[in-house]
Motif scaffolding. Structure first.
Motif, PDB file in Angstrom:
ATOM      1  N   PRO A 295       0.844  -1.312   0.007  1.00 32.14           N
ATOM      2  CA  PRO A 295       0.024   0.023   0.021  1.00 32.14           C
ATOM      3  C   PRO A 295       0.908   1.319   0.109  1.00 32.14           C
ATOM      4  N   VAL A 296       0.427   2.175  -0.686  1.00 32.81           N
ATOM      5  CA  VAL A 296       1.002   3.581  -0.679  1.00 32.81           C
ATOM      6  C   VAL A 296       0.467   4.463   0.245  1.00 32.81           C
ATOM      7  N   PRO A 297       1.250   4.817   1.456  1.00 37.43           N
ATOM      8  CA  PRO A 297       0.761   5.687   2.550  1.00 37.43           C
ATOM      9  C   PRO A 297       0.045   6.965   1.932  1.00 37.43           C
ATOM     10  N   GLY A 298      -1.234   7.200   2.878  1.00 37.76           N
ATOM     11  CA  GLY A 298      -1.800   8.439   2.254  1.00 37.76           C
ATOM     12  C   GLY A 298      -2.652   8.307   1.363  1.00 37.76           C
ATOM     13  N   THR A 299      -2.784   7.140   0.560  1.00 37.59           N
ATOM     14  CA  THR A 299      -3.860   7.257  -0.639  1.00 37.59           C
ATOM     15  C   THR A 299      -5.044   6.767  -0.355  1.00 37.59           C
ATOM     16  N   GLU A 300      -5.596   6.462   0.912  1.00 42.32           N
ATOM     17  CA  GLU A 300      -6.880   6.009   1.187  1.00 42.32           C
ATOM     18  C   GLU A 300      -7.835   6.570   0.633  1.00 42.32           C
ATOM     19  N   GLN A 301      -8.949   5.914   0.108  1.00 47.33           N
ATOM     20  CA  GLN A 301     -10.141   6.801  -0.173  1.00 47.33           C
ATOM     21  C   GLN A 301     -11.424   5.596  -0.080  1.00 47.33           C
ATOM     22  N   GLU A 302     -12.552   6.296  -0.191  1.00 47.96           N
ATOM     23  CA  GLU A 302     -13.849   5.525  -0.095  1.00 47.96           C
ATOM     24  C   GLU A 302     -14.580   5.950  -1.298  1.00 47.96           C
ATOM     25  N   ILE A 303     -15.260   4.994  -1.884  1.00 45.06           N
ATOM     26  CA  ILE A 303     -16.058   5.013  -3.138  1.00 45.06           C
ATOM     27  C   ILE A 303     -17.427   4.287  -2.895  1.00 45.06           C
ATOM     28  N   PRO A 304     -18.302   4.849  -3.234  1.00 43.33           N
ATOM     29  CA  PRO A 304     -19.898   4.291  -2.936  1.00 43.33           C
ATOM     30  C   PRO A 304     -19.927   3.189  -3.896  1.00 43.33           C
ATOM     31  N   ALA A 305     -20.840   2.061  -3.226  1.00 39.57           N
ATOM     32  CA  ALA A 305     -21.180   0.686  -3.940  1.00 39.57           C
ATOM     33  C   ALA A 305     -22.386   0.186  -3.180  1.00 39.57           C
ATOM     34  N   ASP A 306     -23.432   0.166  -4.150  1.00 37.04           N
ATOM     35  CA  ASP A 306     -24.638  -0.814  -3.755  1.00 37.04           C
ATOM     36  C   ASP A 306     -24.541  -2.127  -4.234  1.00 37.04           C
ATOM     37  N   LEU A 307     -23.595  -2.556  -5.094  1.00 39.73           N
ATOM     38  CA  LEU A 307     -23.528  -3.882  -5.697  1.00 39.73           C
ATOM     39  C   LEU A 307     -21.993  -4.049  -6.116  1.00 39.73           C
ATOM     40  N   VAL A 308     -21.337  -4.947  -5.454  1.00 40.17           N
ATOM     41  CA  VAL A 308     -19.944  -5.344  -5.674  1.00 40.17           C
ATOM     42  C   VAL A 308     -19.914  -6.495  -6.356  1.00 40.17           C
ATOM     43  N   LEU A 309     -19.113  -6.754  -7.486  1.00 41.10           N
ATOM     44  CA  LEU A 309     -19.223  -8.184  -8.253  1.00 41.10           C
ATOM     45  C   LEU A 309     -17.684  -8.448  -8.168  1.00 41.10           C
ATOM     46  N   LEU A 310     -17.464  -9.503  -7.532  1.00 38.08           N
ATOM     47  CA  LEU A 310     -16.045 -10.208  -7.710  1.00 38.08           C
ATOM     48  C   LEU A 310     -15.646 -10.988  -8.770  1.00 38.08           C
ATOM     49  N   ALA A 311     -14.661 -10.466  -9.641  1.00 36.25           N
ATOM     50  CA  ALA A 311     -14.210 -11.193 -10.886  1.00 36.25           C
ATOM     51  C   ALA A 311     -12.886 -11.180 -11.040  1.00 36.25           C
ATOM     52  N   MET A 312     -12.274 -11.873  -9.964  1.00 42.34           N
ATOM     53  CA  MET A 312     -10.990 -11.919  -9.864  1.00 42.34           C
ATOM     54  C   MET A 312     -10.449 -13.056 -10.317  1.00 42.34           C
ATOM     55  N   GLY A 313     -11.185 -14.067 -11.027  1.00 41.81           N
ATOM     56  CA  GLY A 313     -10.566 -15.145 -11.753  1.00 41.81           C
ATOM     57  C   GLY A 313     -10.889 -16.512 -10.756  1.00 41.81           C
ATOM     58  N   PHE A 314     -10.264 -17.564 -11.104  1.00 42.33           N
ATOM     59  CA  PHE A 314     -10.564 -18.765 -10.723  1.00 42.33           C
ATOM     60  C   PHE A 314      -9.196 -19.535 -10.151  1.00 42.33           C
ATOM     61  N   THR A 315      -9.538 -20.541  -9.224  1.00 38.37           N
ATOM     62  CA  THR A 315      -8.323 -21.016  -8.580  1.00 38.37           C
ATOM     63  C   THR A 315      -7.998 -22.465  -8.899  1.00 38.37           C
ATOM     64  N   GLY A 316      -8.991 -22.903  -9.753  1.00 37.60           N
ATOM     65  CA  GLY A 316      -8.516 -24.247 -10.364  1.00 37.60           C
ATOM     66  C   GLY A 316     -10.216 -25.180 -10.144  1.00 37.60           C
TER      67      GLY A 316
END
Length: 340
Positions: free
Chosen positions: A162-183
């Motif tokens: 993580p880069v210090p001092g770069t935290e932020q928040e963004i609005p989200a009503d629906l979060v979709l996880l599309a991070m690939g598959f593990t096998g």
């Protein structure tokens, strides 16, 4: 029909695992249990069925919502396009990797798949793409997600930092996880057949698609990892040729693709401080090849050649070393070699 692995092996002279790689990667961070967070493959199939005119009970849609997609691949792009067509208020796609170059990168010369910025038709419909960020926490109220806490990241000695001092928040009503598959899913059949899994979570195989269990082979995504249908077709044909050879001693079937096979493993070595250490590996494979050496399971930056050279050994270099070798058709991992 329910058959055990033992029953399959007794009934047939050869067994081919072609079960896909459907075990999705999750994001176990604070707030993951909030409503409104779901896997892409929980969101997309119902959307496709609804688009075909089917009645879908309890379908989750993006209409009027601020949608955040975590993952920058093809599945994420599918989510983005679907969310737009459902009438999302906004769509943001997050990617932990840095922004790719606009042209082919030097590290992926032809004919390897080029590392470069791609814009799919779904991206042309709108939305925001954010690179070099990592989600730290899901924030919510009354049990439902309302926002994400992000931080910018950069490459470090042990992966992304993580880069210090770069935290932020963004609005989200629906979060979709599309991070690939593990096998492949860890089904009882996989365990009953006694096949090994490689560090990626896929079924380990040699250069002729054979697993460590005699007479059991693997083809497609189950051995390669999640990929395109064209690779599954080609691997299926090559695996069929390998099975024919196993059963009859020879084959006239085409074998268009072959994953790398490590034929010479790296040796363990002992060195004093200040001395030079070198690990090497021998590979039988269709070119071009990629190499990534690891120390104690962590990628070594820049260690992307067949030979790993440590020119000035320190005490902190002691550990277990191995290499991941890849080509267009799959990956193979060497055995671990110890540096003492």
């Amino acid at each position: 029909v329910d058959l055990t692995g033992d029953q399959l092996r007794k009934r047939y002279d050869a067994v081919v695992l072609a079960v896909g790689a459907t075990s999705w990667r999750d994001l176990p961070i604070p707030g993951r249990d909030l409503d409104g967070i779901m896997q892409a493959m929980e969101y997309l199939p119902p959307a496709n069925r609804a688009a075909l005119g089917e009645e879908v009970e309890n379908q989750v849609t993006a209409q009027g919502k601020h949608v955040v997609i975590i993952g920058g691949g093809d599945t994420g792009a599918d989510c983005l396009g679907t969310a737009h067509r459902q009438g999302a208020a906004s769509v943001t796609q997050l990617e932990i990797m840095p922004t790719p170059p606009s042209t082919r990168a030097d590290m992926t010369p032809w004919p390897t798949w080029p590392l470069m910025m791609r814009t799919s038709p779904a991206h042309e419909e709108g939305g925001e793409r954010v690179f070099s960020v990592s989600t730290q926490e899901f924030l919510g109220q009354d049990g439902r997600v309302q926002a994400l806490r992000l931080v910018e990241v950069r490459a470090g000695a042990n992966g992304f930092e993580p880069v210090p001092g770069t935290e932020q928040e963004i609005p989200a009503d629906l979060v979709l996880l599309a991070m690939g598959f593990t096998g492949p899913e860890r089904s009882p059949l996989i365990e009953q057949l006694g096949v090994d899994l490689d560090p990626r979570g896929t079924v380990a195989r040699d250069g002729v698609y054979a697993t460590n269990t005699d007479g059991v082979f693997v083809a497609g995504d189950a051995g390669r990892g999640q990929s395109l249908i064209v690779w599954a077709i080609a691997a299926g044909r090559a695996c069929a040729a390998a099975v024919d050879t196993y059963l009859t001693g020879s084959t006239e079937l085409p074998a268009p693709v072959a994953p790398p096979e490590i034929i010479v493993q790296p040796d363990g070595i002992t060195r004093l401080a200040g001395e030079r250490a070198m690990f090497d590996v021998g590979v039988h494979s269709s070119p071009p090849l990629t190499y990534q050496w690891q120390a104690d399971g962590v990628d070594i930056p820049g260690a992307t050649n067949r030979t790993l050279v440590l020119s000035d050994v320190e005490a902190s270099d002691a550990g277990m070393y191995k290499v991941e070798v890849g080509n267009t058709f799959g990956f193979a991992f060497s055995a671990e070699a110890e540096l003492e």
